[in-house]
Design a protein around this motif. Structure first.
Motif, PDB file in Angstrom:
ATOM      1  N   GLU A 116       0.805  -1.223   0.000  1.00  0.00           N
ATOM      2  CA  GLU A 116       0.000   0.000   0.000  1.00  0.00           C
ATOM      3  C   GLU A 116       0.836   1.269   0.000  1.00  0.00           C
ATOM      4  O   GLU A 116       0.328   2.351  -0.326  1.00  0.00           O
ATOM      5  CB  GLU A 116      -0.938  -0.002   1.211  1.00  0.00           C
ATOM      6  N   GLY A 118       3.093   1.992  -2.106  1.00  0.00           N
ATOM      7  CA  GLY A 118       3.319   2.408  -3.484  1.00  0.00           C
ATOM      8  C   GLY A 118       4.729   2.893  -3.743  1.00  0.00           C
ATOM      9  O   GLY A 118       4.990   3.574  -4.753  1.00  0.00           O
ATOM     10  N   ARG A 129       2.772  -3.317  -9.301  1.00  0.00           N
ATOM     11  CA  ARG A 129       1.375  -3.695  -9.165  1.00  0.00           C
ATOM     12  C   ARG A 129       1.154  -4.710  -8.044  1.00  0.00           C
ATOM     13  O   ARG A 129       0.036  -4.993  -7.659  1.00  0.00           O
ATOM     14  CB  ARG A 129       0.859  -4.274 -10.484  1.00  0.00           C
TER      15      ARG A 129
END
Length: 324
Positions: A116, A118, A129
Motif C-alpha cells: 500500500e 506504493g 502492481r
C-alpha cells in the motif's frame, strides 16, 4: 598434501546437506543432517538457528569422512540457504527467538501494508502492481517490530539464515547481494529501500541489517578457529558467499546467459530467467533483480510457494494408506 578439494553446503527446509568436490566439480561424497520445523500456529513456521549450525558441523564432518579426503586438503567452503528465513540476533550472533522460516505467512497483513505504500522500491513486484509476499524480509521484520517490539529493539542484527551461517563461520556480518536483491528490496542500481522503510516507520531496520553486501562467489572471510573445530576443517580457509538455494542452483544448472530459464523444484517451485535488461519490470513476474546472480544481468522470477511442501505433507498424511 594431496590435491585440493572444496566443500559445498545447501541449507534447505528439511535439513542441511554437505558435499565434497574436486576442483573440476566432481562429487566425492555427500552427507545430510535433518532439523525440525515448528508450527506454533496455523500459517506459522519456525526453526532453531542453532540447529542449522549443529547440522552444518555434522554434515560437513561426515561428508569429509565418507570422501576419504584429508581435511587438510579442503581449501574452501561455500554455503547456500533457504531465502527469507529471518533471524533476530544479539551482537554476538546469538538468536533471540526462533527464525521465521521462509514459508511463514504470519506477516500477510504486513505485506499488504508494504504494498500500500506504493514506494518505487516495489517496482520489482510486477512493475509495482504487487503482490508483496509475506515470505519477504520487510514484511517479516515489520511483524516483529509490531508484535514483539521489545525483542526487535534488542536485536542487534536482523538478517537471514545465509548471513547467520557466514557470521558463525567467519565472524563477519555481511549480506548476500542475491538475498538482499530478491527479498529485501535492495538494488545494486538504487541501493537500500530507505523511503520504503521510512513510510512503514521501519527506518531503524536498516541499521540492524548487515551493512556490507557481498557478491556471489566472493570471499566473505576466513573460517575462524572455533568454526574450524566445529566443522573439522582447516582454520582460515576462505568462505565463498552464497545466496538463495534456488538462485545459486541456476549456476549449477548452467543457466548463466541472457534468455535462459531454470525450473527448480523442491519445497517450492521456481521459474528463474536471466535478461540483459536489468530494469525489466512488468505484471505477472517478479524482478528484474539487477546483478542478483551474475554481474550485468537481471533475474526475473515466477513460481508457486510451498508446492513441494504440500506434496510432502500429503505423502506423510497418507503414508501406509491404500489409495484406490
Amino acid at each position: 598434501m594431496g590435491p585440493p578439494y572444496v566443500v559445498g553446503v545447501d541449507g534447505g527446509t528439511e535439513g542441511i546437506r554437505a558435499g565434497v568436490f574436486d576442483l573440476d566439480g566432481n562429487a566425492l561424497a555427500f552427507s545430510s543432517c535433518a532439523y525440525a520445523t515448528q508450527y506454533p500456529q496455523p500459517g506459522w513456521a519456525e526453526q532453531d538457528p542453532d540447529a542449522w549450525w549443529k547440522g552444518l558441523g555434522e554434515a560437513v564432518r561426515e561428508a569429509v569422512s565418507k570422501s576419504a579426503v584429508s581435511a587438510a586438503d579442503i581449501v574452501s567452503i561455500g554455503v547456500d540457504t533457504t531465502c527469507c528465513s529471518v533471524v533476530a540476533l544479539d551482537a554476538n550472533g546469538r538468536p533471540l527467538r526462533p527464525s521465521l522460516l521462509w514459508m511463514d505467512m504470519r506477516s500477510a497483513g504486513c505485506a499488504e501494508q508494504v504494498a500500500e505504500t506504493g514506494d518505487d522500491a516495489l517496482r520489482v513486484n510486477s512493475g509495482g502492481r504487487g503482490p508483496v509476499s509475506a515470505e519477504w524480509m520487510i514484511p517479516k521484520a515489520l511483524w516483529l517490530k509490531k508484535n514483539e517490539p521489545e525483542l526487535f529493539a534488542r536485536a542487534h542484527y536482523v538478517c537471514e539464515y545465509q548471513d547467520f551461517i557466514n557470521f558463525r563461520l567467519t565472524g563477519r556480518m555481511v549480506a548476500s547481494v542475491n538475498n538482499a536483491s530478491i527479498r529485501w528490496h535492495y538494488s545494486t542500481t538504487h541501493g537500500w529501500p530507505v523511503s520504503l522503510l521510512e513510510k512503514l516507520d521501519l527506518a531503524d531496520l536498516q541499521g540492524k541489517w548487515p551493512q556490507e553486501v557481498v557478491a556471489l562467489g566472493s570471499v566473505v572471510g576466513g573460517i575462524s578457529a572455533a568454526a574450524a573445530q566445529h566443522l573439522g576443517l582447516p582454520e582460515g580457509i576462505p568462505v565463498a558467499q552464497g545466496g538463495a538455494d534456488a538462485f545459486v542452483g541456476m549456476v549449477g544448472l548452467g543457466v548463466v546467459n541472457s534468455g535462459e530459464m531454470a525450473l527448480l523444484t523442491g519445497s517450492s517451485h521456481l521459474h528463474l530467467g536471466l535478461t540483459h535488461d536489468r530494469h525489466l519490470h512488468g505484471p505477472g513476474m517478479w524482478g528484474a533483480y539487477p546483478d542478483a546472480v551474475l554481474p550485468g544481468l537481471g533475474v526475473v522470477e515466477g513460481g508457486q510457494t510451498s508446492t513441494g511442501s504440500g506434496i510432502a505433507w500429503f505423502r506423510r498424511l497418507v503414508s501406509g494408506a491404500c489409495l484406490t
